[in-house]
Structures are given as C-alpha cells and as structure tokens.
Design a protein around this motif. Sequence first.
Motif, short mmCIF file in Angstrom:
data_model
loop_
_atom_site.label_atom_id
_atom_site.label_comp_id
_atom_site.label_asym_id
_atom_site.label_seq_id
_atom_site.Cartn_x
_atom_site.Cartn_y
_atom_site.Cartn_z
N ARG A 1 1.53 7.34 -7.35
CA ARG A 1 0.35 6.66 -7.87
C ARG A 1 -0.89 7.53 -7.70
O ARG A 1 -1.74 7.61 -8.59
CB ARG A 1 0.16 5.34 -7.13
CG ARG A 1 -0.88 4.42 -7.72
CD ARG A 1 -0.42 3.78 -9.01
NE ARG A 1 0.76 2.95 -8.80
CZ ARG A 1 1.44 2.39 -9.78
NH1 ARG A 1 1.06 2.58 -11.05
NH2 ARG A 1 2.51 1.67 -9.53
N VAL B 1 -1.62 -3.21 -10.89
CA VAL B 1 -0.43 -3.31 -10.04
C VAL B 1 -0.46 -4.62 -9.26
O VAL B 1 0.54 -5.35 -9.20
CB VAL B 1 -0.36 -2.12 -9.07
CG1 VAL B 1 0.80 -2.31 -8.07
CG2 VAL B 1 -0.17 -0.81 -9.83
N GLU C 1 3.51 1.07 -3.29
CA GLU C 1 3.03 0.80 -4.64
C GLU C 1 1.65 1.39 -4.92
O GLU C 1 1.52 2.36 -5.64
CB GLU C 1 3.01 -0.72 -4.89
CG GLU C 1 4.38 -1.34 -5.05
CD GLU C 1 4.91 -1.23 -6.48
OE1 GLU C 1 4.21 -0.67 -7.34
OE2 GLU C 1 6.02 -1.71 -6.71
N ILE C 2 0.62 0.80 -4.31
CA ILE C 2 -0.73 1.10 -4.79
C ILE C 2 -1.28 2.42 -4.26
O ILE C 2 -2.21 2.96 -4.85
CB ILE C 2 -1.70 -0.06 -4.47
CG1 ILE C 2 -1.78 -0.32 -2.97
CG2 ILE C 2 -1.26 -1.32 -5.19
CD1 ILE C 2 -2.72 -1.47 -2.62
N LEU C 3 -0.73 2.95 -3.17
CA LEU C 3 -1.21 4.23 -2.65
C LEU C 3 -0.06 5.22 -2.44
O LEU C 3 -0.16 6.13 -1.62
CB LEU C 3 -1.96 4.02 -1.32
CG LEU C 3 -3.29 3.27 -1.42
CD1 LEU C 3 -3.84 2.96 -0.03
CD2 LEU C 3 -4.30 4.04 -2.23
N ASP D 1 -3.75 0.83 -13.29
CA ASP D 1 -4.58 1.14 -12.13
C ASP D 1 -4.17 0.19 -11.02
O ASP D 1 -3.23 -0.60 -11.16
CB ASP D 1 -6.07 1.02 -12.48
CG ASP D 1 -6.43 -0.35 -13.06
OD1 ASP D 1 -6.00 -1.36 -12.48
OD2 ASP D 1 -7.13 -0.40 -14.09
N ILE D 2 -4.84 0.26 -9.87
CA ILE D 2 -4.41 -0.52 -8.71
C ILE D 2 -4.57 -2.02 -8.95
O ILE D 2 -3.72 -2.82 -8.54
CB ILE D 2 -5.18 -0.06 -7.47
CG1 ILE D 2 -4.69 1.33 -7.06
CG2 ILE D 2 -5.02 -1.04 -6.32
CD1 ILE D 2 -5.47 1.96 -5.91
N CYS E 1 0.83 -1.21 0.00
CA CYS E 1 0.00 0.00 0.00
C CYS E 1 0.86 1.26 0.00
O CYS E 1 0.63 2.18 -0.79
CB CYS E 1 -0.93 0.00 1.22
SG CYS E 1 -2.31 -1.15 1.11
N VAL F 1 -9.00 2.30 -8.66
CA VAL F 1 -8.72 0.89 -8.40
C VAL F 1 -8.78 0.06 -9.68
O VAL F 1 -7.89 -0.76 -9.95
CB VAL F 1 -9.70 0.33 -7.36
CG1 VAL F 1 -9.55 -1.18 -7.22
CG2 VAL F 1 -9.47 1.01 -6.01
N LEU G 1 -10.05 -1.25 -0.19
CA LEU G 1 -9.82 0.05 -0.83
C LEU G 1 -11.13 0.69 -1.28
O LEU G 1 -11.35 1.89 -1.09
CB LEU G 1 -8.87 -0.10 -2.02
CG LEU G 1 -7.44 -0.52 -1.70
CD1 LEU G 1 -6.67 -0.80 -2.99
CD2 LEU G 1 -6.73 0.56 -0.89
#
Length: 516
Positions: A150, A281, A144-146, A277-278, A141, A197, A307
């Motif tokens: 990003r 990923v 990478e994704i947040l 997008d998430i 999180c 997402v 999320l």
Amino acid sequence: MAQDLQYSYHHCLLLAAILVLPLLLVKLRRHGSGRETNLPPGPWPLPLIGSMHLLVGVLPHLAMRDLARRLGAPLMLLRLGELRVVVASSAAAARAVMRTHDAALATRPLTATIRALTRRDGLGVVFAPQGEHWRQLRKLCVNEILSARRVRSFRGSREAEAAALVASIASLSSSSEPVNISSLLTTYVTDTAVRAVAGDRMRDRDAFLECVDEGIKVSAGFTLADLFPSSRLARALSGMARRAELQGVKMSGIMDDVLEEHRVRRSATGAGDEEEDIVDVLLRLQTDGGLHVPLETGTIRAVINDLLGAGSETSATTLHWAMAELMRDPKKLRRAQDEVRGAFAGDSRVREEALPELRYLQLVIKETLRLHPAVPLLVPRECQEPCRILGYDVPVGTMVLVNAWAIGRDVERWGKDAEEFRPERFEEAGNCAVDFKGTDFELVPFGAGRRICPGIALGVAVMELALASLLFHFDWELPGGAAPHELDMTEAFGITTRRKSDLWLHATVRVPLPSL
C-alpha cells in the motif's frame, strides 16, 4: 504555545492547594501502606503535588533526563498528584519495558483529557487499550492500510507533492527574500498524508492543521483532572476536558466530510483495489464485514484522525530538525548534497525508487531521529499486572514513560559527543547496524514491541523524498549572513519536539525544476 502550557502547570499547582486536605488523605490511604518496598528511586515528593514542581516551566523530557542522571536511576518513579509515573531513561530500561514486559505494559492509560478528546468517536489505534478492539485495528494497519504494497502504491502522490514543494520554494525564492521552510514542509507532509489517506488534497486543510495544533496543545502535559482523577472538584475546576471534547467534535466534522465524499464517489463509480486510498480500504472493510470487531464509523474517523494527525506532525517535525542541523554544519550539508546530485545526475527530479542508494541521506535522518525524536517521551503505557523491571517493583495502574530523547543522548552509549549532530557515527563499528525499527533499544523514536508505530515505512518514505528534493534542487543559506552556529535550536514546549521558531532560509536554484 509555551505560555499556554506553562500557565496550565501553574494553574494546576494553584488549584492543587485548594484540594490539599481531602486529597492528601486519599494519597496517604493509597500509598502509605508500605507494602511496595522496592519501588524505583525518585525525587522526594511534596505533599499532594509530589514532583510536579520539578516539571513546571521546563521541557518535561529534559527535566526527567536530568532527574534520572542526578539520581543515577535509569528507572525512576515520579509522583504527579495522584499518579505514579515510572520513567525509563536507558536502553536497558526501554528493553525491559518494550520487550521483556511488553505484554504487561502494552495498554494505554486513559486520562480524563484523552477520554474527552475521543469521547465522540471512541479510540483509534494510538490510544486504544490492549484488547480485541486494538488487536483488530493493529492488524488492519499492518496487513491493509499501511502494508508495504500500500505504501508503494502512494509513490505517485508523494512525488507530485514533492514537485509542488520544490516549485513553491523556487517561486518564493525568486524575490530574494528568505523562505519559511518550516511552513512549506508542514504543508508538504500534510498534503502527502492526506492524499495517501483520502486520495486528494483536503478541502479544509487549514482547518485540519488548526485542529492538529489544538490537539497537540490539549494533549501536552497533564491537566488537573488527569493528576487528580478521584477528585470531582478537580474535574469541575479543570476546563481542559471541555476544550478537548470540543476539539474532538471539530475534528470529527472534518472527518465526516471526507467520508461522505468517498461514499458518494464509491456508489457512483466504484473503486478498484489498485486505486484505493486508505479511506476506501476502511469503507470496503466496513461494508464487507467479516471482522471480529465491527468497524463502526466512529472508529474509522478515529483511525483517520490518528493517521493524519500523528503522521503529519511527526514527519514534519523531523524534517524541520534535519534541515536545521544541516544548516548548522556546512560540511555535512555539502556531503549530503553531493551524494544526492551525484545519484541523480542528468535527471530533472528525485526518483523515489533510487532513494535506497542515498546512504548518507539515510544517516542524516537516522541521526535526526536520535537527537530529535518527534515524541520524546513516546506515547504512555500503563502497567496491567505487577512487574519487576531492573529489580524494581512496578505496581498495577502505574503510568510508564520511555524517554526516547534521553536514551538517544545517553553519553554512556553514544560517547562524549552524544549531544552533537554527527551522522557519520552510524558508519562506525558498533553503530552501523543500529536502526530505529524496534529491535535496537538505544534508538527508539517510533517505539518498539506491540505498540511500535505501524506507519514507519510511510513516514520514512515521505521524509527521504522531501529532504533529497530540497538538497538536489537548491543551495541554502541562512538569512542576514548569520553564522551557522547562531541558528536557534530551541525546542518548543509541547508533546512533540517542535522547533520553537520557524526555519527561514535563502534558496538558490541549482538544478532546473521539472514541469508540473
């Protein structure tokens, strides 16, 4: 929702009577040894049910705040059935829980309801106990994704959804009828979260929203099985676990559709890092491997669920309250509008890159988070090793709650006007440096320490853009000529601090809308 939840509490009390004799013996064996001589103070518990009767039919965070005040106890012990629950109701107590003893209190209690809700997919980042699985997800999180990069990459989709929100309001307001702002803001936040997402609007958005609603109902409060975990009879009599399990299956089906669409697209065209997008990923990391803990498909579904569910509910709730509070004070509304319109004079829309210039708008959101934290009791923690907090013993296995709602309204910290909406307080000496990012324990709407919400940056960006757009394009009035002080500010009964009633307003376009 309120009726369902109140019925659930009464149902628990009624069924508890059936279990009195066997469970009372268990209770006496467990808690009657007298070894823990310095437990936090609490109300006198009744046999078997403890303090449950004090929480029936009232908002739990309000009841707990009032109990703590009555006892003069910033750290308070409640006995709820078999559960021991410690409640932190001051900044000092919150600091002890989320900083001083953060490592010992960083896991999550897995109640019967949560186990049922997550049975199919396992645990995402929100409910995962402290351990390698949670550390791996937390790292994903943050890095990478947040990550900040990003979040910036999603700016285009946020601005597109803000433009769609503005267009919808303008279209609906042309009939001179009031507009349901609550519904439109919920749609905006959901679509914005989904595009971050999953890269596009969710085909089954309405079904998803129903699932989020149901998840909130299922998670709110304690079921009989949660309160009496050692009782097979309690588990048999409680229907909430089965309801939670069905809810988890339904949400997993929605997530499966999203994942399948992404797998098909990636296999056909590939996806560059800039276009990810998430979900992309997570699927890339699953394929590439190299993680200490394998990223299974169930875990990916659980993370997506976290999320979308947590992100959409908390941001929408905060926006509802921000607009309602501004409508109750026309002077504050005008000041916020003047700032936004001055910053974007000559523009046809709000540009996200200029939002840092809107200092008063940021204070409005900060003050809204102080008065109306979306999750008023934060997500529960569980004590993994004996602690002494503010001089009191907290035994292993105790559930620990931080009453962020009570802390934000603490008169000793915020003054006699602690219950009033006054963004200007954050311009005053002693308050101007206070923030909600986990270092100032008098303002903890997102938590702090190891379990702080990793999506703060994304949530704030979504809220600031929407609120600035509403203030920039429209003038607002309450329907029926209602006076500002007549606006109903009642909270709904639930795990989040939703408004009990939707916010309906008249909107008049003042700044021409951009073409979509």
